[in-house]
Design a protein around this motif. Structure first.
Motif: not given
Length: 311
Positions: A220-224
């Motif tokens: 799954s996405d890891i976002i800043s």
């Protein structure tokens, strides 16, 4: 009839006797001389008047000269009017260009959310109207149009300065919002380990945890959580695959245990941009992201920064 002749020096006088027929004859002669003198004067006056009277060809030439003179004056006036029209057209073109720039600024405000799109539509002309005035209608003169354009240019100068200032403030605010560290580094997941002392998951001893762990689905996405510059993008001992982002003002965030990294060192990232995918690399027991916030090199509780998004 007697005629007395007196000398020049009052000397001896003489008497001349004249009969009636002689006197009548002399009077007729005198009248005839006077009549001939009058007729001669009349003929002289008529001749002089006819000599001074212009001939048809001279009259035509006179009026032709006047007409040519008026045509020349009209040509000069037309040139001056055309010059004024050209000058006004040039100024109107400049105003139109400035209005296009102002419309572009307004459209940027709409797109940024500073101005409601339902309130302002910069693609359509301004809506105006009113009842027709039944009074006398007159066209504007060139000086009146010039004054109107001058007033419009002054208003444009004022509005342009205000909009530029507003644009600078909006850009600064947008940059501050972009660099403001807040929110979670994942779109879905849960908090699996808090910041501070905890029991080490591998040896059970009491150890210090510099961040928080947010568990979720692998890949799954890891976002800043804010805009910044990537200062680390690779493997680091204990972290596995790590992304480190510098947000300025001494603030740095770290995203550890990534499955894959989607950015490179030196990349400028935006808030909400995907920087990696969740994994379990390094010292990890399962898919999660180890999230750290450092201020001037010292770790801070990330929960405080996560909670900012809800304020």
């Amino acid at each position: 009839m007697n005629i007395i002749l007196v000398g020049r020096h009052h000397g001896q006088s003489r008497v001349v006797a004249m009969s009636a027929p002689v006197v009548v004859g002399l009077l007729c002669l005198l009248l005839a001389v006077l009549g001939m003198a009058g007729w001669a004067g009349f003929q002289v006056a008529v001749s002089k008047a006819e000599a001074e009277k212009p001939t048809p060809s001279a009259l035509v030439a006179h009026w032709q000269a006047r007409l040519d003179e008026q045509k020349s004056e009209l040509s000069v006036v037309q040139q001056e009017v055309q010059q004024q029209i050209d000058a006004l057209t040039l100024r109107l073109g400049q105003i139109q260009g400035r209005l296009l720039r102002l419309d572009a600024l307004g459209q940027r405000f709409v797109e940024s959310g500073l101005v409601g799109s339902e309130e302002f539509n910069f693609d359509e002309p301004a809506a105006v109207g009113g009842p027709e005035n039944s009074g006398e209608r007159e066209s504007f003169s060139a000086p009146e149009l010039t004054r109107m354009i001058e007033r419009l240019e002054e208003q444009l100068d004022d509005r342009e300065q205000q909009l530029r200032l507003l644009d600078k403030l909006a850009s600064r605010q947008k940059l501050e919002d972009e660099m403001f560290v807040e929110g979670r580094p994942i779109t879905w997941g849960w908090l699996s380990s808090k910041y501070g002392y905890r029991s080490d998951p591998f040896n059970g001893k009491r150890t210090w945890h510099d961040g928080v762990d947010l568990a979720g689905k692998e890949g799954s996405d890891i976002i800043s959580v804010a805009g910044g510059v990537v200062t680390w993008a690779g493997e680091r001992y204990g972290y596995g695959n790590l992304v480190e982002i510098d947000h300025g003002d001494g603030l740095v965030t770290r995203y550890g245990h990534c499955k894959t990294i989607e950015v490179n060192v030196g990349d400028v990232v935006q808030k909400g941009q995907v920087v990696a995918l969740m994994g379990s690399t390094g010292r990890s027991t399962g898919p999660h992201v180890h999230f750290e916030v450092l201020h001037n090199g010292r770790s801070k509780d990330p929960v405080k920064y996560i909670a900012r998004s809800s304020n």
